[in-house]
Scaffold this motif. Structure first.
Motif, short mmCIF file in Angstrom:
data_model
loop_
_atom_site.label_atom_id
_atom_site.label_comp_id
_atom_site.label_asym_id
_atom_site.label_seq_id
_atom_site.Cartn_x
_atom_site.Cartn_y
_atom_site.Cartn_z
N SER A 117 0.81 -1.22 0.00
CA SER A 117 0.00 0.00 0.00
C SER A 117 0.85 1.27 0.00
N CYS A 118 2.16 1.13 -0.17
CA CYS A 118 3.05 2.29 -0.10
C CYS A 118 3.05 3.04 -1.44
N PRO A 119 2.87 4.36 -1.42
CA PRO A 119 2.88 5.11 -2.68
C PRO A 119 4.25 5.15 -3.35
N GLU A 120 5.32 4.76 -2.63
CA GLU A 120 6.67 4.79 -3.19
C GLU A 120 7.05 3.48 -3.87
N LYS A 121 6.12 2.51 -3.90
CA LYS A 121 6.48 1.19 -4.43
C LYS A 121 6.81 1.24 -5.92
N THR A 122 6.30 2.22 -6.63
CA THR A 122 6.61 2.32 -8.05
C THR A 122 7.95 3.01 -8.28
N ARG A 123 8.55 3.53 -7.21
CA ARG A 123 9.87 4.17 -7.32
C ARG A 123 10.98 3.28 -6.79
N ASP A 124 10.73 2.60 -5.65
CA ASP A 124 11.80 1.78 -5.07
C ASP A 124 11.54 0.28 -5.20
N PHE A 125 10.35 -0.11 -5.66
CA PHE A 125 10.01 -1.51 -5.94
C PHE A 125 10.23 -2.42 -4.72
N GLY A 126 10.12 -1.83 -3.54
CA GLY A 126 10.31 -2.60 -2.32
C GLY A 126 11.75 -2.80 -1.92
N GLY A 127 12.68 -2.25 -2.71
CA GLY A 127 14.09 -2.38 -2.39
C GLY A 127 14.71 -3.66 -2.92
N CYS A 128 15.78 -4.10 -2.28
CA CYS A 128 16.58 -5.23 -2.74
C CYS A 128 16.02 -6.54 -2.18
N ARG A 129 15.70 -7.47 -3.09
CA ARG A 129 15.16 -8.76 -2.67
C ARG A 129 16.23 -9.61 -1.98
#
Length: 395
Positions: free
Chosen positions: A315-327
């Motif tokens: 639900s984070c609005p930044e998910k399209t910028r950071d993609f959740g970070g490093c898997r």
């Protein structure tokens, strides 16, 4: 699916079809004359058996270029360990790739560089470990500083832009000014100060390599002052260590988005460290084409889109910028690759990062004996790969 989502959580979007793999990285071999304690190669690299032959690498190039790949990295290990590097470069040039050789410099002499120039190599990135012979050779566990300096001059002689890369960590980050002065003397056009990313051998050595926040801040100030002093004479890039950030980096612009790695044994990966991720069976170019791998394989599609995300990422609005970070970082720190990257201060696991940074602040962490007696540095070598890491974590 929607019935199982938390209240007010958005329904994940369908997995989007990606564009082409614009960036192709060929890890031609894990053989390397250096033994760096921060190497990103898998800690069990010695388990990798037969490398792809020349014909396989040429086929990978043709298939990736037909799919739309344009940037080519040639790395390892040490790619100069391959006797067929020149025909691989020649085919890449014929196909229209912009090719970048990522090298320690060991094995690059006048005859070899002349052949690579003739084959059409576009770019060379030369690594140093430090600004002095003593520390450079200690960190690589080799005697290569003088050779690297000779190779740097040879690269300039062949009219390549001089591109130096230095990985920064606790043991050399206080030498940033000296490193930049060395780069200036060598005539470097570009310098990348790349703070260590903690996976592979650097993950195992993290307690000895992670700098303090003060060290990082001081190094960045020194870099900024130096950048202002030299102006356009030398371009300096400072890759920020994400352990000291509040938000994660957009790793690979999202797995399976633009980046494709092929390991020495032909395993295709959405990033060079992804082999560690559990539950994913990565395809091999020996038995599958690049197009099939990129668009159809379950492992490349697994982390595309946002259906895989948990809260707070979903639900984070930044998910399209950071993609959740490093898997890979999420997996190493939390044991679950689908968790939010703990670098993010919204992650319930953020304390794992702040605690690691806090340990790096302790005075004992900066002892001059280069690693504690309790846990000394482990240098990358085939021997250490088989005796200390008999099986890669997650496999």
């Amino acid at each position: 699916m929607a019935a199982n989502l938390p209240v007010n959580s958005p329904i994940p979007a369908p997995t989007p079809k990606p564009g082409p793999p614009l960036w192709l990285l060929l890890e031609l071999t894990y053989r390397c004359p250096l033994h760096c304690a921060f190497c990103y190669n898998p800690t069990d690299f010695a388990r990798t058996t037969e490398e792809l032959d020349t014909d396989d690498w040429l086929r990978v190039l043709r298939e990736a270029r037909a799919l739309g790949a344009v940037q080519l990295g040639l790395s390892g290990g040490e790619p100069l360990s391959r006797d067929d590097l020149e025909p691989i470069v020649e085919e890449a040039h014929r196909l229209g790739f912009y090719s970048n050789l990522i090298t320690s410099g060991v094995g690059l002499n006048d005859a070899r560089l002349s052949a690579l120039k003739k084959a059409g190599l576009d770019h060379i990135q030369l690594s140093f470990q430090d600004s002095t012979q003593q520390m450079n050779d200690f960190l690589s566990s080799t005697r290569t500083f003088d050779l690297k300096s000779t190779v740097a001059a040879l690269i300039k002689q062949y009219d390549y832009p001089m591109v130096l890369n230095v990985v920064l960590h606790r043991l050399n980050i206080d030498h940033v000014e000296e490193i930049l002065e060395m780069a200036l003397r060598l005539g470097a056009d570009y310098v990348e100060l790349a703070n260590t990313q903690y996976y592979g051998w650097a993950w195992h050595n993290r307690e000895q390599l992670l700098p303090s926040r003060e060290q990082v801040q001081r190094a960045e100030r020194v870099m900024q002052d130096f950048r202002e002093r030299v102006g356009r004479q030398m371009q300096i890039y400072f890759v920020v260590p994400d352990y000291f950030e509040r938000r994660p980096k957009p790793c690979m612009n999202g797995l399976g988005s633009i980046f494709l790695t092929v390991a020495p044994d032909g395993t295709a990966l959405p990033c060079h460290a992804a082999r560690m991720l559990p539950g994913l069976e990565f395809p091999n170019v020996r038995s599958a084409g690049i197009k099939e791998i990129w668009y159809d394989s379950a492992s490349f599609n697994h982390f595309r889109g946002d259906a895989w995300m948990k809260e707070p990422c979903r639900s984070c609005p930044e998910k399209t910028r950071d993609f959740g970070g490093c898997r890979c970082q999420a997996y190493l720190l939390t044991g679950d690759a689908a968790n939010a990257d703990p670098v993010c201060d919204l992650s319930p696991h953020h304390h794992l990062v702040t605690e690691a940074v806090a340990r790096a602040e302790r005075p004992a962490a900066h002892a001059p004996h280069l690693g504690s007696e309790e846990k000394p540095l482990v240098f990358r070598s085939a021997r250490n790969s088989t005796t200390l890491f008999p099986k890669q974590q997650g496999n």
